[in-house]
Design a protein around this motif. Sequence first.
Motif, PDB file in Angstrom:
ATOM      1  N   ARG A 180      -7.805   2.582 -24.079  1.00 37.69           N
ATOM      2  CA  ARG A 180      -7.375   2.924 -22.713  1.00 37.69           C
ATOM      3  C   ARG A 180      -7.821   4.351 -22.404  1.00 37.69           C
ATOM      4  O   ARG A 180      -7.249   5.311 -22.934  1.00 37.69           O
ATOM      5  CB  ARG A 180      -5.858   2.790 -22.589  1.00 37.69           C
ATOM      6  N   ASN A 181      -8.809   4.513 -21.551  1.00 35.20           N
ATOM      7  CA  ASN A 181      -9.324   5.855 -21.265  1.00 35.20           C
ATOM      8  C   ASN A 181     -10.051   5.953 -19.930  1.00 35.20           C
ATOM      9  O   ASN A 181     -10.276   7.050 -19.429  1.00 35.20           O
ATOM     10  CB  ASN A 181     -10.265   6.303 -22.392  1.00 35.20           C
TER      11      ASN A 181
ATOM     12  N   LEU B   2      -8.013   7.972 -17.019  1.00 30.87           N
ATOM     13  CA  LEU B   2      -7.704   9.393 -17.150  1.00 30.87           C
ATOM     14  C   LEU B   2      -8.954  10.250 -17.340  1.00 30.87           C
ATOM     15  O   LEU B   2      -8.990  11.410 -16.907  1.00 30.87           O
ATOM     16  CB  LEU B   2      -6.737   9.626 -18.315  1.00 30.87           C
TER      17      LEU B   2
ATOM     18  N   LEU C 175       3.140   7.792 -16.607  1.00 29.87           N
ATOM     19  CA  LEU C 175       3.466   7.743 -18.029  1.00 29.87           C
ATOM     20  C   LEU C 175       4.804   7.050 -18.237  1.00 29.87           C
ATOM     21  O   LEU C 175       5.765   7.279 -17.475  1.00 29.87           O
ATOM     22  CB  LEU C 175       3.544   9.156 -18.607  1.00 29.87           C
TER      23      LEU C 175
ATOM     24  N   GLU D  70       5.918   7.881 -23.607  1.00 26.77           N
ATOM     25  CA  GLU D  70       4.470   7.862 -23.764  1.00 26.77           C
ATOM     26  C   GLU D  70       3.915   9.281 -23.657  1.00 26.77           C
ATOM     27  O   GLU D  70       4.310  10.055 -22.781  1.00 26.77           O
ATOM     28  CB  GLU D  70       3.852   6.979 -22.685  1.00 26.77           C
TER      29      GLU D  70
ATOM     30  N   ARG E 110      -3.325   7.967 -23.182  1.00 28.19           N
ATOM     31  CA  ARG E 110      -4.212   7.536 -22.097  1.00 28.19           C
ATOM     32  C   ARG E 110      -5.662   7.890 -22.390  1.00 28.19           C
ATOM     33  O   ARG E 110      -6.539   7.614 -21.570  1.00 28.19           O
ATOM     34  CB  ARG E 110      -3.771   8.180 -20.788  1.00 28.19           C
TER      35      ARG E 110
ATOM     36  N   PRO F  79      -4.800   6.534 -12.583  1.00 36.57           N
ATOM     37  CA  PRO F  79      -3.939   6.405 -13.770  1.00 36.57           C
ATOM     38  C   PRO F  79      -2.509   6.053 -13.378  1.00 36.57           C
ATOM     39  O   PRO F  79      -1.959   6.571 -12.400  1.00 36.57           O
ATOM     40  CB  PRO F  79      -4.005   7.793 -14.410  1.00 36.57           C
TER      41      PRO F  79
ATOM     42  N   GLU G 229      -4.507   1.512 -11.822  1.00 38.72           N
ATOM     43  CA  GLU G 229      -4.809   0.975 -13.143  1.00 38.72           C
ATOM     44  C   GLU G 229      -3.953  -0.263 -13.380  1.00 38.72           C
ATOM     45  O   GLU G 229      -2.745  -0.243 -13.159  1.00 38.72           O
ATOM     46  CB  GLU G 229      -4.500   2.050 -14.182  1.00 38.72           C
TER      47      GLU G 229
ATOM     48  N   ASP H 131     -12.375   0.064 -23.142  1.00 42.32           N
ATOM     49  CA  ASP H 131     -11.136   0.089 -22.357  1.00 42.32           C
ATOM     50  C   ASP H 131     -10.719  -1.352 -22.061  1.00 42.32           C
ATOM     51  O   ASP H 131     -11.554  -2.185 -21.688  1.00 42.32           O
ATOM     52  CB  ASP H 131     -11.329   0.860 -21.056  1.00 42.32           C
TER      53      ASP H 131
END
Length: 536
Positions: free
Chosen positions: A162-163, A166, A148, A152, A157, A145, A71, A100
């Motif tokens: 932002r998806n 994940l 983290l 966070e 996520r 992904p 990512e 996203d």
Amino acid sequence: MSEAGPIAVGVTPAGQLESRPRLFAALEAALPVRFEGRAADAVGDLDALLVLGGGDAVPAGVPSLSLAVPEPDMAGQAQDNVHGEDADLDPRLHGAALSDRRLGAALERNAKELTGDGTTTLASCDGVPTWVRDPDGNERALLIPAELEPREALRERLCDSRNAALAPLLHFLRRQTEAIRWQPPAPRASLLFDDPNLHWPSYGFVRLAELGAHAREHGYHVALATVPLDAWFAHPAALRALRESDGAISLLVHGNDHDGGELGRVASDAEALILAAQALRRVGAFGRRTGVTVDPVMVPPHEACSRATLSGLRRCGFEAIAMTRPYPWVEFEPHSWLARPDAAGDLAGWHPAEFVEGVPVLLRHPIAGRSGTELTLRAFLDQPLIVYGHHEDAHGGPEALLEAVEEVNRVAPARWCSLREIAATSFETRSQGTRLTVRPLSRRVRVEIPAGTEEVAVELPAVGLDPARETLWVDGERVEPGEPVAVHPGELEIVLTPVDAISPSAVPAPRRRPLAVARRLASEGRDRLRPLARQR
């Protein structure tokens, strides 16, 4: 793997697992999975496999998800990831266009890795596949992904910017653990208005009789967050409108005096008890006079609520609180939209509801400027869809609300109900043979016991609730967490009562605050005059 999990999920190359310890630990906390770093030729004893970075052939016989490229670190222009309607895709994602801001940077030069003969496209961006399934049932998606950040939460996520990285991974892990993971509550929804009272048959643009008839006709529910200070009077026509709504309109609590962000200014436990107790006494007296119940669910004015306030709400008997974020006293951080204390853990904002300082928090989302992506992701996470606004959002009559109602129903056809009912159905279950284990996510829940169940055990959430400060009751019988209780098919009530509970009648009344009364009268007058000003 044991009868109840966790399942063993291999990650290859193993270094990809080692470079993301917080991400994979959060996923292990969210689902009954155990990740193991593996070589591609040593996966025969696994339940599933993640291939991160491509390169190795996927072994036959092991369900797999291959993720192509890391990512991107930097966000760019938002692009829609459009999901298909494949039978194996979660129905809540069918047709969803999830925005996203990290897709564009990786899309063009890497998308060819996802194509192939006979593949089924599960999601695409500008017609380019970003998530596919091959004829053997193995899946491939574009993004790996990232790890983290230290502060966070996993929920960050799956948000409206932002998806895409994940979502395929979570979807894959859910499918592999379907038989053993906690089962969520059914979809529920409510439409919430802040401020209206019953001093007149209307409040600003909200006309109670018209709203109730429209809600009945179109099958939705309206919850009115009313100010306890206003509970001294109810107009007969307003009461009649509520009765004739036949349950389509409910009332709940909006602060106490509605003096700005009053719940956020409370600094001591004693002050919190005084505020919470007076709010309940006021709405309790209103209910006895009018026969209209005000649900013991708090909606903090101006989204302000302190930790001390939550303690007072819990001790006085409030059953839940509705806010836009679970920890409003924690200041936002530069890289995080879900600010949280360390004790909340990486799953803050993840569950259908969650305890914060012992009080269940139901998250809500604004009607005006609502995000279709956010609503879809809340449904995907089994969270209730509570959309809220103020009387101005009803300008033009109830038809102005129908678009929001229909959008919620498109995302996840839900049972529309009061917030108290949403709280009462906030629990997760897991069946093993004749035993049903229930994890309540609220202080008072009602569970329908399925046929074949002979005993129930209650498991309390690990975060946000101190078992030493609670007494657990199952159908009126005091039990210990984990203790099995013999049951028969039917409805079961599970209740948590604080060991330090106090009756609102035992708490002294606060000093009179004439200025707060004047402010509230001015606010109400402004709201009631708004339709006249709009006509002019």
